[in-house]
Design a protein around this motif. Structure first.
Motif, PDB file in Angstrom:
ATOM      1  N   ILE A 125      46.238  29.733  37.412  1.00 38.27           N
ATOM      2  CA  ILE A 125      45.635  30.318  36.213  1.00 38.27           C
ATOM      3  C   ILE A 125      46.462  31.520  35.784  1.00 38.27           C
ATOM      4  CG2 ILE A 125      43.599  31.501  35.270  1.00 38.27           C
ATOM      5  CD1 ILE A 125      41.918  29.926  37.314  1.00 38.27           C
ATOM      6  N   ILE A 126      46.775  31.581  34.486  1.00 38.57           N
ATOM      7  CA  ILE A 126      47.481  32.731  33.920  1.00 38.57           C
ATOM      8  C   ILE A 126      46.495  33.508  33.060  1.00 38.57           C
ATOM      9  CG2 ILE A 126      49.266  33.450  32.289  1.00 38.57           C
ATOM     10  CD1 ILE A 126      50.979  31.155  33.251  1.00 38.57           C
ATOM     11  N   ASP A 127      46.418  34.808  33.304  1.00 40.79           N
ATOM     12  CA  ASP A 127      45.477  35.631  32.538  1.00 40.79           C
ATOM     13  C   ASP A 127      46.115  36.976  32.215  1.00 40.79           C
ATOM     14  OD1 ASP A 127      42.526  35.708  31.614  1.00 40.79           O
ATOM     15  OD2 ASP A 127      42.802  37.637  32.594  1.00 40.79           O
ATOM     16  N   PHE A 128      45.728  37.530  31.059  1.00 39.38           N
ATOM     17  CA  PHE A 128      46.294  38.783  30.579  1.00 39.38           C
ATOM     18  C   PHE A 128      45.700  39.997  31.281  1.00 39.38           C
ATOM     19  CE2 PHE A 128      46.870  41.905  26.891  1.00 39.38           C
ATOM     20  CZ  PHE A 128      48.224  42.067  27.115  1.00 39.38           C
ATOM     21  N   ALA A 129      44.772  39.795  32.197  1.00 35.66           N
ATOM     22  CA  ALA A 129      44.067  40.901  32.863  1.00 35.66           C
ATOM     23  C   ALA A 129      45.039  41.989  33.295  1.00 35.66           C
ATOM     24  CB  ALA A 129      43.304  40.373  34.078  1.00 35.66           C
ATOM     25  N   HIS A 130      44.972  43.142  32.630  1.00 38.10           N
ATOM     26  CA  HIS A 130      45.874  44.255  32.938  1.00 38.10           C
ATOM     27  C   HIS A 130      45.109  45.570  33.060  1.00 38.10           C
ATOM     28  CE1 HIS A 130      45.374  44.247  28.605  1.00 38.10           C
ATOM     29  NE2 HIS A 130      45.767  45.507  28.566  1.00 38.10           N
ATOM     30  N   THR A 131      43.777  45.462  33.143  1.00 37.98           N
ATOM     31  CA  THR A 131      42.928  46.629  33.390  1.00 37.98           C
ATOM     32  C   THR A 131      42.109  46.348  34.643  1.00 37.98           C
ATOM     33  OG1 THR A 131      41.043  45.801  32.106  1.00 37.98           O
ATOM     34  CG2 THR A 131      42.745  47.024  30.901  1.00 37.98           C
ATOM     35  N   PRO A 132      41.589  47.373  35.299  1.00 30.65           N
ATOM     36  CA  PRO A 132      40.765  47.132  36.484  1.00 30.65           C
ATOM     37  C   PRO A 132      39.602  46.179  36.205  1.00 30.65           C
ATOM     38  CG  PRO A 132      41.323  49.460  36.343  1.00 30.65           C
ATOM     39  CD  PRO A 132      41.802  48.828  35.069  1.00 30.65           C
ATOM     40  N   GLU A 133      38.899  46.401  35.102  1.00 29.24           N
ATOM     41  CA  GLU A 133      37.745  45.559  34.790  1.00 29.24           C
ATOM     42  C   GLU A 133      38.164  44.151  34.414  1.00 29.24           C
ATOM     43  OE1 GLU A 133      38.349  48.577  33.725  1.00 29.24           O
ATOM     44  OE2 GLU A 133      36.722  49.748  34.605  1.00 29.24           O
ATOM     45  N   GLY A 134      39.275  44.017  33.698  1.00 26.32           N
ATOM     46  CA  GLY A 134      39.759  42.691  33.345  1.00 26.32           C
ATOM     47  C   GLY A 134      40.138  41.885  34.575  1.00 26.32           C
ATOM     48  N   LEU A 135      40.813  42.534  35.524  1.00 30.78           N
ATOM     49  CA  LEU A 135      41.195  41.864  36.767  1.00 30.78           C
ATOM     50  C   LEU A 135      39.959  41.487  37.574  1.00 30.78           C
ATOM     51  CD1 LEU A 135      43.523  40.968  38.598  1.00 30.78           C
ATOM     52  CD2 LEU A 135      43.508  43.262  39.609  1.00 30.78           C
ATOM     53  N   GLU A 136      39.000  42.390  37.642  1.00 28.68           N
ATOM     54  CA  GLU A 136      37.774  42.112  38.387  1.00 28.68           C
ATOM     55  C   GLU A 136      37.002  40.953  37.769  1.00 28.68           C
ATOM     56  OE1 GLU A 136      34.328  44.717  40.576  1.00 28.68           O
ATOM     57  OE2 GLU A 136      34.926  45.345  38.568  1.00 28.68           O
ATOM     58  N   ASN A 137      36.912  40.910  36.446  1.00 29.48           N
ATOM     59  CA  ASN A 137      36.211  39.820  35.777  1.00 29.48           C
ATOM     60  C   ASN A 137      36.867  38.474  36.071  1.00 29.48           C
ATOM     61  OD1 ASN A 137      34.324  41.507  34.599  1.00 29.48           O
ATOM     62  ND2 ASN A 137      35.457  41.733  32.687  1.00 29.48           N
ATOM     63  N   ALA A 138      38.195  38.450  36.029  1.00 26.58           N
ATOM     64  CA  ALA A 138      38.909  37.199  36.291  1.00 26.58           C
ATOM     65  C   ALA A 138      38.691  36.726  37.724  1.00 26.58           C
ATOM     66  CB  ALA A 138      40.400  37.393  36.015  1.00 26.58           C
ATOM     67  N   LEU A 139      38.791  37.651  38.681  1.00 27.20           N
ATOM     68  CA  LEU A 139      38.619  37.274  40.086  1.00 27.20           C
ATOM     69  C   LEU A 139      37.183  36.852  40.392  1.00 27.20           C
ATOM     70  CD1 LEU A 139      40.839  40.033  41.722  1.00 27.20           C
ATOM     71  CD2 LEU A 139      41.270  37.563  41.745  1.00 27.20           C
ATOM     72  N   LYS A 140      36.202  37.530  39.812  1.00 25.25           N
ATOM     73  CA  LYS A 140      34.806  37.157  40.046  1.00 25.25           C
ATOM     74  C   LYS A 140      34.482  35.811  39.413  1.00 25.25           C
ATOM     75  CE  LYS A 140      32.742  41.673  40.917  1.00 25.25           C
ATOM     76  NZ  LYS A 140      31.726  42.690  40.505  1.00 25.25           N
ATOM     77  N   THR A 141      35.144  35.512  38.309  1.00 28.12           N
ATOM     78  CA  THR A 141      34.966  34.195  37.700  1.00 28.12           C
ATOM     79  C   THR A 141      35.508  33.102  38.615  1.00 28.12           C
ATOM     80  OG1 THR A 141      35.060  35.071  35.454  1.00 28.12           O
ATOM     81  CG2 THR A 141      35.592  32.753  35.728  1.00 28.12           C
ATOM     82  N   ILE A 142      36.669  33.345  39.211  1.00 29.24           N
ATOM     83  CA  ILE A 142      37.247  32.364  40.135  1.00 29.24           C
ATOM     84  C   ILE A 142      36.334  32.164  41.338  1.00 29.24           C
ATOM     85  CG2 ILE A 142      39.186  31.932  41.708  1.00 29.24           C
ATOM     86  CD1 ILE A 142      40.970  33.389  39.661  1.00 29.24           C
ATOM     87  N   LYS A 143      35.712  33.242  41.811  1.00 28.50           N
ATOM     88  CA  LYS A 143      34.801  33.135  42.956  1.00 28.50           C
ATOM     89  C   LYS A 143      33.642  32.189  42.690  1.00 28.50           C
ATOM     90  CE  LYS A 143      35.355  37.452  45.572  1.00 28.50           C
ATOM     91  NZ  LYS A 143      34.664  38.657  46.067  1.00 28.50           N
ATOM     92  N   GLN A 144      33.285  32.017  41.422  1.00 29.06           N
ATOM     93  CA  GLN A 144      32.153  31.176  41.081  1.00 29.06           C
ATOM     94  C   GLN A 144      32.425  29.696  41.345  1.00 29.06           C
ATOM     95  OE1 GLN A 144      31.508  32.184  36.980  1.00 29.06           O
ATOM     96  NE2 GLN A 144      30.314  34.012  37.430  1.00 29.06           N
ATOM     97  N   PHE A 145      33.721  29.312  41.380  1.00 33.16           N
ATOM     98  CA  PHE A 145      34.009  27.883  41.559  1.00 33.16           C
ATOM     99  C   PHE A 145      35.039  27.573  42.644  1.00 33.16           C
ATOM    100  CE2 PHE A 145      36.830  29.344  38.095  1.00 33.16           C
ATOM    101  CZ  PHE A 145      38.061  28.951  38.575  1.00 33.16           C
ATOM    102  N   ALA A 146      35.715  28.578  43.174  1.00 32.92           N
ATOM    103  CA  ALA A 146      36.776  28.326  44.150  1.00 32.92           C
ATOM    104  C   ALA A 146      36.207  27.767  45.452  1.00 32.92           C
ATOM    105  CB  ALA A 146      37.548  29.609  44.426  1.00 32.92           C
ATOM    106  N   THR A 147      36.839  26.714  45.970  1.00 32.04           N
ATOM    107  CA  THR A 147      36.459  26.151  47.269  1.00 32.04           C
ATOM    108  C   THR A 147      37.513  26.455  48.334  1.00 32.04           C
ATOM    109  OG1 THR A 147      37.478  24.034  46.679  1.00 32.04           O
ATOM    110  CG2 THR A 147      35.126  24.302  46.218  1.00 32.04           C
ATOM    111  N   GLY A 148      38.687  26.914  47.881  1.00 30.49           N
ATOM    112  CA  GLY A 148      39.734  27.327  48.805  1.00 30.49           C
ATOM    113  C   GLY A 148      39.974  28.818  48.694  1.00 30.49           C
ATOM    114  N   ARG A 149      41.163  29.232  49.066  1.00 33.29           N
ATOM    115  CA  ARG A 149      41.489  30.657  49.012  1.00 33.29           C
ATOM    116  C   ARG A 149      41.769  31.112  47.577  1.00 33.29           C
ATOM    117  NH1 ARG A 149      46.622  31.414  52.543  1.00 33.29           N
ATOM    118  NH2 ARG A 149      47.213  29.702  51.165  1.00 33.29           N
ATOM    119  N   ILE A 150      41.558  32.388  47.340  1.00 33.45           N
ATOM    120  CA  ILE A 150      41.931  33.010  46.064  1.00 33.45           C
ATOM    121  C   ILE A 150      43.186  33.835  46.301  1.00 33.45           C
ATOM    122  CG2 ILE A 150      41.272  34.628  44.253  1.00 33.45           C
ATOM    123  CD1 ILE A 150      38.359  33.910  44.791  1.00 33.45           C
TER     124      ILE A 150
END
Length: 492
Positions: free
Chosen positions: A351-376
């Motif tokens: 996944i490529i994302d423009f997240a370049h702020t603390p909150e943007g990065l956190e939002n992207a990672l928490k979104t991945i946590k919602q569906f990831a079955t392997g490592r992040i």
């Protein structure tokens, strides 16, 4: 157009020379000056246009707008009787001059401005899709580029300089664009780039830490953002779930401009309910004062709900029916660099994302946590010559929300990329000591791909839509999509 007409409404300190002269072109770059052109000298972040007045005159400029005393500029030959106009602020003067020169083009279309830290680009594309579905011709001005009648043109700034903005509006008017939706950055609002743009609707997304290298403190950042909502004529649309959205709401609620709120709570005018998140996207019920409808998007994450709610609110305020709003939102299959899943045909996800702020990065990672079955696996860096306070915060967030943390370079500009990484690692060390540090971003991507396992999700954060990297004064090609494919193809 006569120079005297271009100067109407501008507080002129002094004029030396005739004003009843024809101006055929307005420029803010001396190299573009021609015969009968007006050169406006801008004192920018890295270049002071006052140093190039002689060049503009040599190239044929017949009038010059300045904001510095002539003795500060140096020896300027005025043998050709070039008209010199002194004003308090040339950048703000240029905004008015450019609008007049192009016959106030923003008044020839509906103009929606979107401001906030995160979500601006996505909202503009959702709005474009809704109004396009409604049968309107829509233009976009934003960080990915300027979209005019389906043609995308790259731009240097999220919100261009005043002259370029008015040129774009003029091109849109010529193309009979009905509506333009524009990202309004805090820099643009603070510096007056969007002065004399007739905004009909303003949209506020959220406010989190960013651009403090320029604004110096959060109050200045907030005060720049709120300026948009004093410029609008039709409606202000506010994310009422955001603490600063509530603050803006309370500050502008007594204006004559209509006020509309959106959020995840039923107290908002436009809100989402029955939200279901999955790896494939989000499903929710869109609720409005005039009815409700089910929305299904292809992009997962809570931020997608907020972005589509904001776009839906824009459609609602223009009385677009819910079915058309739904069809417009659901027509978007993905936005470049905004949680963009790259089809790699492997047993892992990139996944490529423009997240370049603390909150943007956190939002992207928490979104991945919602569906990831392997490592992040997260790969990110920090931009050089930008807000340094973000760096340790992003490091801490990445360390907390990933299994593999790779810290690398991201547009270092004039800074030493190793020093940037070291400042990020201050935050990483608060959480863990296991991390990967690779200065060369391409090699960092290679490491992430080579060390991935089945079901892993790799997040390449920070570059998003960008296809370049900035090292000192050099712009080098760097398209992460191509790099990912090139590395994977090396295996065969």
């Amino acid at each position: 157009m006569k120079l005297i007409d271009l100067l109407k409404g501008i507080r002129v300190i002094d004029i030396d020379g005739p004003t009843d002269i024809d101006i055929s072109k307005v420029v803010d770059d001396s190299r573009n000056a021609l015969k009968n052109s007006l050169f406006v000298a801008i004192d920018g972040f890295s270049v002071d246009g006052h140093k190039y007045i002689s060049e503009a005159i040599d190239n044929g400029a017949s009038a010059i707008v300045i904001s510095k005393e002539l003795y500060e500029i140096g020896n300027i030959s005025n043998e050709d009787r070039v008209t010199m106009i002194s004003v308090e602020n040339t950048r703000r003067a240029l905004a008015r001059i450019a609008s007049r020169f192009y016959n106030k083009p923003s008044e020839k279309m509906e103009l929606i401005g979107v401001t906030g830290t995160n979500g601006k680009t996505s909202i503009t594309y959702y709005v474009e899709a809704i109004f396009k579905e409604y049968g309107k011709k829509v233009g976009i001005i934003g960080s990915i580029g300027n979209l005019i009648d389906g043609e995308l043109k790259r731009t240097k700034n999220t919100t261009p300089e005043p002259l370029e903005i008015q040129e774009i509006f003029n091109s849109m008017a010529d193309a009979e664009i009905n509506l333009c939706v524009m990202e309004a950055s805090s820099h643009a609002l603070d510096l007056g780039r969007v002065d004399y743009c007739q905004f009909d609707v303003g949209v506020f997304t959220n406010l989190t830490t960013d651009h403090l290298d320029y604004h110096k403190n959060f109050d200045n950042y907030y005060n720049a953002k709120i300026k948009l909502f004093y410029k609008t004529q039709k409606c202000n649309i506010i994310n009422i779930d955001d603490r600063y959205g509530r603050r803006i709401f309370n500050e502008v609620k007594n204006l004559k401009t209509q006020l509309l709120t959106y959020g995840l709570d039923s107290s908002a005018d436009i809100f989402a309910s029955n939200i279901v998140y999955s790896a494939q996207g989000v499903r929710y019920t869109l609720n409005t004062p005039k009815g409700k409808i089910t929305i299904v998007t292809n992009t997962p994450g809570e931020f997608t709900v907020y972005n589509t709610l904001a776009a839906a609110a824009c459609g609602y305020i223009y009385e677009i029916d819910l079915q058309t709003i739904k069809q417009g939102i659901e027509s978007i299959k993905g936005i470049k660099g905004r949680f963009e899943v790259i089809p790699v045909d492997r047993d892992f996800t990139v996944i490529i994302d423009f997240a370049h702020t603390p909150e943007g990065l956190e939002n992207a990672l928490k979104t991945i946590k919602q569906f990831a079955t392997g490592r992040i696996i997260v790969l990110f860096g920090g931009g050089g010559d930008r807000d340094r306070s973000k760096r340790p915060k992003m490091g801490e967030i990445a360390a907390k929300n990933s299994d593999v943390c790779i810290v690398t370079s991201d547009n270092p500009r004039s800074e030493d990329p190793k020093r940037i990484i070291d400042e990020i690692l201050v935050g990483v060390h608060k959480v863990r000591n296991d991390f990967i540090s690779i200065i060369d971003r391409k090699e960092a991507i290679r490491y992430a791909l080579d060390n991935s396992m089945a079901n892993d999700v790799i997040l390449l954060a920070g570059k998003g839509h960008e296809t370049y990297t900035l090292i000192e004064d050099t712009i080098l090609p760097f398209d992460e999509r191509k790099i990912v494919y090139d590395i994977l193809n090396e295996e065969h």
